[in-house]
Design a protein around this motif. Structure first.
Motif, PDB file in Angstrom:
ATOM      1  N   ALA A 185       0.837  -1.199   0.000  1.00 42.83           N
ATOM      2  CA  ALA A 185       0.000   0.000   0.000  1.00 42.83           C
ATOM      3  C   ALA A 185       0.872   1.249   0.000  1.00 42.83           C
ATOM      4  CB  ALA A 185      -0.912  -0.002   1.226  1.00 42.83           C
ATOM      5  N   ASN A 186       0.357   2.298  -0.659  1.00 37.45           N
ATOM      6  CA  ASN A 186       1.108   3.552  -0.783  1.00 37.45           C
ATOM      7  C   ASN A 186       2.529   3.289  -1.282  1.00 37.45           C
ATOM      8  OD1 ASN A 186      -1.127   4.905   0.151  1.00 37.45           O
ATOM      9  ND2 ASN A 186      -0.353   5.183   2.223  1.00 37.45           N
ATOM     10  N   ALA A 187       2.635   2.383  -2.240  1.00 35.24           N
ATOM     11  CA  ALA A 187       3.955   1.988  -2.746  1.00 35.24           C
ATOM     12  C   ALA A 187       4.619   3.144  -3.483  1.00 35.24           C
ATOM     13  CB  ALA A 187       3.820   0.778  -3.668  1.00 35.24           C
ATOM     14  N   ARG A 188       5.871   3.305  -3.213  1.00 39.50           N
ATOM     15  CA  ARG A 188       6.691   4.290  -3.914  1.00 39.50           C
ATOM     16  C   ARG A 188       7.907   3.565  -4.459  1.00 39.50           C
ATOM     17  NH1 ARG A 188       9.719   9.603  -1.315  1.00 39.50           N
ATOM     18  NH2 ARG A 188      10.579  10.418  -3.257  1.00 39.50           N
ATOM     19  N   ILE A 189       7.908   3.360  -5.757  1.00 39.39           N
ATOM     20  CA  ILE A 189       8.957   2.587  -6.410  1.00 39.39           C
ATOM     21  C   ILE A 189       9.714   3.514  -7.359  1.00 39.39           C
ATOM     22  CG2 ILE A 189       9.482   0.565  -7.820  1.00 39.39           C
ATOM     23  CD1 ILE A 189       6.841  -0.638  -6.919  1.00 39.39           C
ATOM     24  N   GLN A 190      11.013   3.556  -7.209  1.00 38.80           N
ATOM     25  CA  GLN A 190      11.868   4.356  -8.078  1.00 38.80           C
ATOM     26  C   GLN A 190      12.909   3.447  -8.724  1.00 38.80           C
ATOM     27  OE1 GLN A 190      13.540   7.345  -5.516  1.00 38.80           O
ATOM     28  NE2 GLN A 190      11.726   8.632  -5.595  1.00 38.80           N
ATOM     29  N   TYR A 191      13.042   3.589 -10.026  1.00 35.63           N
ATOM     30  CA  TYR A 191      14.057   2.839 -10.768  1.00 35.63           C
ATOM     31  C   TYR A 191      14.679   3.789 -11.783  1.00 35.63           C
ATOM     32  CZ  TYR A 191      16.266  -0.446 -13.959  1.00 35.63           C
ATOM     33  OH  TYR A 191      17.187  -1.091 -14.748  1.00 35.63           O
TER      34      TYR A 191
END
Length: 217
Positions: A185-191
């Motif tokens: 939940a409320n995922a924050r993914i940076q690549y």
């Protein structure tokens, strides 16, 4: 006028150069190492509630400092298409008039045509697969686990960085101590990456300027 010209060009150059560099490190995102006090027994005992292990229980993450593997299974696809067509025709004709029994030639006509045809199509698709191991930072009152973590890969031609943070429900963690990113939940993914390969995929600052909203044409 000479002093105003650099001031006007500075925002345009900054807008053109934005995006050439990888996203700057977010200080609030960097996961700090959980500070855990040394486990001690009470009243001289050896048993501690926070450090007890069961011979029959699995090793799922549920405490601050535990590690958890998040399987990246992100796939997004968006498609949009619009079309508008307008067509309008108008015509006016005047027939010969009759005056005192005589025909007076007053042939006149007026034609008007108007048309518009507009189309737009947008399609975008993103896929991210892999795995990253995160650390439980907090345990909420309702049992949600706040997890944060990152993975950095330094290659011979650059660096790849993956960051992830969000809330995980303990019930979604499987027996292998893994959870899908779709359950965060409320995922924050940076690549993102930086280096020679990442720079080769970025347009130059002049090209970015002509494609920026600051371009008046």
């Amino acid at each position: 006028m000479k002093t105003l010209l650099p001031a006007l060009l500075l925002p345009l150059l900054l807008a053109a150069c934005s995006g050439l560099l990888p996203p700057p490190p977010d200080g609030s995102y960097d996961p700090p190492a959980p500070q855990l006090a040394a486990a001690r027994g009470q009243s001289g005992g050896l048993y501690t509630p926070a450090g007890g292990w069961s011979l029959v229980a699995d090793q799922r993450a549920y405490r601050v400092g535990d590690v958890l593997t998040v399987l990246l299974q992100e796939t997004t696809q968006a498609s949009k298409s619009t079309g508008t067509t307008l067509d309008k025709n108008s015509s006016v004709a005047v027939q010969p008039a009759v005056v005192l029994g005589s025909s007076v030639k007053l042939d006149a006509s007026l034609d008007a045509q108007r048309s518009f045809d507009g189309k737009g199509t947008s399609t975008q698709q993103n896929t991210l697969q892999g795995a990253v191991t995160v650390i439980v930072q907090q345990v909420q009152a309702n049992g949600l686990l706040l997890v944060k973590g990152e993975k950095s890969l330094t290659l011979n031609q650059g660096e790849e960085l993956i960051r992830l943070s969000g809330y995980v429900r303990a019930g979604d963690i499987d027996s292998s101590n893994q959870v899908s990113s779709l359950r965060v939940a409320n995922a924050r993914i940076q690549y993102f990456g930086k280096g020679a390969l990442a720079d080769a995929g970025n347009p130059g600052w002049l090209t970015r300027f002509f494609n920026s909203p600051w371009m008046p044409f």
